[in-house]
Design an enzyme around this catalytic site. Structure first.
Site, PDB file in Angstrom:
ATOM      1  N   SER A  85       0.844  -1.197   0.000  1.00 34.49           N
ATOM      2  CA  SER A  85       0.000   0.000   0.000  1.00 34.49           C
ATOM      3  C   SER A  85       0.878   1.245   0.000  1.00 34.49           C
ATOM      4  O   SER A  85       1.576   1.519   0.974  1.00 34.49           O
ATOM      5  CB  SER A  85      -0.896  -0.008   1.241  1.00 34.49           C
ATOM      6  OG  SER A  85      -1.389   1.296   1.459  1.00 34.49           O
TER       7      SER A  85
ATOM      8  N   HIS B  66      -1.086  -1.654  -4.228  1.00 33.68           N
ATOM      9  CA  HIS B  66      -2.353  -1.198  -3.641  1.00 33.68           C
ATOM     10  C   HIS B  66      -2.367   0.328  -3.549  1.00 33.68           C
ATOM     11  O   HIS B  66      -1.478   0.939  -2.969  1.00 33.68           O
ATOM     12  CB  HIS B  66      -2.501  -1.821  -2.255  1.00 33.68           C
ATOM     13  CG  HIS B  66      -3.822  -1.611  -1.610  1.00 33.68           C
ATOM     14  ND1 HIS B  66      -4.922  -2.401  -1.860  1.00 33.68           N
ATOM     15  CD2 HIS B  66      -4.233  -0.690  -0.707  1.00 33.68           C
ATOM     16  CE1 HIS B  66      -5.939  -1.988  -1.129  1.00 33.68           C
ATOM     17  NE2 HIS B  66      -5.556  -0.935  -0.420  1.00 33.68           N
TER      18      HIS B  66
ATOM     19  N   ASP C  31      -4.450   3.544  -2.396  1.00 35.87           N
ATOM     20  CA  ASP C  31      -5.525   3.977  -1.498  1.00 35.87           C
ATOM     21  C   ASP C  31      -5.994   5.382  -1.828  1.00 35.87           C
ATOM     22  O   ASP C  31      -5.272   6.349  -1.618  1.00 35.87           O
ATOM     23  CB  ASP C  31      -5.026   3.962  -0.048  1.00 35.87           C
ATOM     24  CG  ASP C  31      -4.974   2.559   0.519  1.00 35.87           C
ATOM     25  OD1 ASP C  31      -5.986   1.831   0.390  1.00 35.87           O
ATOM     26  OD2 ASP C  31      -3.931   2.186   1.065  1.00 35.87           O
TER      27      ASP C  31
ATOM     28  N   MET D 213      -8.542   8.330  -0.923  1.00 36.78           N
ATOM     29  CA  MET D 213      -9.395   8.787   0.189  1.00 36.78           C
ATOM     30  C   MET D 213      -9.873  10.205  -0.063  1.00 36.78           C
ATOM     31  O   MET D 213      -9.097  11.045  -0.522  1.00 36.78           O
ATOM     32  CB  MET D 213      -8.585   8.781   1.489  1.00 36.78           C
ATOM     33  CG  MET D 213      -8.006   7.431   1.829  1.00 36.78           C
ATOM     34  SD  MET D 213      -7.037   7.566   3.330  1.00 36.78           S
ATOM     35  CE  MET D 213      -6.631   5.852   3.593  1.00 36.78           C
TER      36      MET D 213
ATOM     37  N   HIS E 237      -8.041   1.062  -4.456  1.00 38.77           N
ATOM     38  CA  HIS E 237      -9.020   0.936  -3.364  1.00 38.77           C
ATOM     39  C   HIS E 237      -9.662   2.305  -3.152  1.00 38.77           C
ATOM     40  O   HIS E 237      -9.044   3.205  -2.599  1.00 38.77           O
ATOM     41  CB  HIS E 237      -8.261   0.443  -2.117  1.00 38.77           C
ATOM     42  CG  HIS E 237      -9.097   0.320  -0.884  1.00 38.77           C
ATOM     43  ND1 HIS E 237      -8.540   0.169   0.375  1.00 38.77           N
ATOM     44  CD2 HIS E 237     -10.451   0.304  -0.693  1.00 38.77           C
ATOM     45  CE1 HIS E 237      -9.507   0.076   1.276  1.00 38.77           C
ATOM     46  NE2 HIS E 237     -10.672   0.166   0.656  1.00 38.77           N
TER      47      HIS E 237
ATOM     48  N   MET F 200     -11.785   4.689  -1.295  1.00 40.11           N
ATOM     49  CA  MET F 200     -12.479   4.983  -0.030  1.00 40.11           C
ATOM     50  C   MET F 200     -13.111   6.361  -0.196  1.00 40.11           C
ATOM     51  O   MET F 200     -12.692   7.352   0.386  1.00 40.11           O
ATOM     52  CB  MET F 200     -11.470   4.957   1.125  1.00 40.11           C
ATOM     53  CG  MET F 200     -11.067   3.542   1.501  1.00 40.11           C
ATOM     54  SD  MET F 200      -9.581   3.496   2.494  1.00 40.11           S
ATOM     55  CE  MET F 200      -8.362   3.600   1.211  1.00 40.11           C
TER      56      MET F 200
ATOM     57  N   MET G  86     -11.677  -5.366   5.196  1.00 39.94           N
ATOM     58  CA  MET G  86     -10.905  -4.390   5.978  1.00 39.94           C
ATOM     59  C   MET G  86     -10.684  -4.943   7.381  1.00 39.94           C
ATOM     60  O   MET G  86     -11.632  -5.306   8.077  1.00 39.94           O
ATOM     61  CB  MET G  86     -11.658  -3.055   6.068  1.00 39.94           C
ATOM     62  CG  MET G  86     -11.744  -2.262   4.783  1.00 39.94           C
ATOM     63  SD  MET G  86     -10.171  -1.948   3.966  1.00 39.94           S
ATOM     64  CE  MET G  86      -9.271  -1.055   5.228  1.00 39.94           C
TER      65      MET G  86
ATOM     66  N   ASP H  45      -6.872  -6.083   4.309  1.00 39.67           N
ATOM     67  CA  ASP H  45      -6.211  -4.769   4.329  1.00 39.67           C
ATOM     68  C   ASP H  45      -6.271  -4.139   5.721  1.00 39.67           C
ATOM     69  O   ASP H  45      -7.361  -3.859   6.226  1.00 39.67           O
ATOM     70  CB  ASP H  45      -6.939  -3.871   3.301  1.00 39.67           C
ATOM     71  CG  ASP H  45      -6.302  -2.511   3.112  1.00 39.67           C
ATOM     72  OD1 ASP H  45      -5.225  -2.259   3.675  1.00 39.67           O
ATOM     73  OD2 ASP H  45      -6.905  -1.697   2.374  1.00 39.67           O
TER      74      ASP H  45
END
Ligand code: DX5
Ligand code: ZN
Length: 212
Positions: free
Chosen positions: A6, A29, A31, A33, A62, A64, A133, A171
């Protein structure tokens, strides 16, 4: 075991160098956000596009974010391979899956620690990845929540019983100890952030985990 580093835990001032340190991993990965779905902001599609031009790992994005449907196109065009959105977000699950497939990416669905696997059963036939998660999403460096183990086992069982084909990913809080527990539970992909990027020789550790 597939390792998916990540990049949230990387030093962003030298991101390319940092990703080189983990390039023995099959997945990367990413992320995303938005400060609304989670209480933190990371980065957008421009960063993904620029990393894409330097690395050929499988991009495991991913999202979010509160309304994933609005941004799937951007992250697909930036070079994502898998795009995972949250069941708890505001967009329709069916629409997100359709949109991800429209751009020839692999759809993934993620559940937060308080969401039960039962809630996503209707969608399991249509997704290619399920992301469990094992921390509240939003930040790296949190402690692994053992309740993820039973969810992984449940997903393994459901896949066997129904001949589903999704990969199971976990994760949050994965380190050299918790990775053994999730491996035993039958997970396919482990996302590793703070543990991995703190190591001086991260690629060496990845090669070891690849054999799990
Ligand atoms: C958390 C992110 C994770 C995070 C994992 O919201 O989705 O991918 O970077 O970091 P560690 O491995 O430090 O828990
Ligand atoms: Zn993540």
């Amino acid at each position: 075991m597939i390792i998916s580093p990540s990049i949230l835990s990387a030093d962003f001032s030298k991101l390319k160098k940092e990703i080189k340190r983990v390039n023995q991993a099959k997945f990367l990965h990413i992320d995303v956000m938005d400060g609304v779905f989670v209480p933190n902001i990371s980065f957008g599609a421009k960063i993904v596009k620029e990393i894409r031009s330097h690395f050929d790992m499988i991009f495991d994005t991913h999202l979010m974010i509160i309304d994933p449907i609005k941004y799937i196109k951007d992250f697909a065009e930036a070079g994502s391979d898998y795009i995972t959105f949250h069941f708890e977000a505001n967009s329709s699950v069916e629409d997100c899956i359709k949109e991800i497939r429209k751009y020839k990416c692999h759809p993934g669905i993620s559940i937060k620690p308080k969401t039960d696997v039962k809630e996503i059963v209707p969608y399991l036939k249509d997704v290619e990845l399920v992301l469990v998660m094992s921390v509240e999403p939003g930040f790296g460096g949190q402690k692994f929540m053992p309740s993820a183990i039973d969810k992984i086992k449940e997903l393994v069982k459901l896949r066997e019983e129904n001949n589903y084909t999704y990969l199971i990913s976990v994760d949050g809080g994965i380190n050299d100890k918790t990775i053994l527990d999730v491996a035993n539970a039958g997970v396919d992909i482990s996302v590793l952030g703070s543990y991995l990027f703190k190591l001086p020789r991260a690629n060496k550790e990845i090669k070891k985990f690849n054999r799990l």
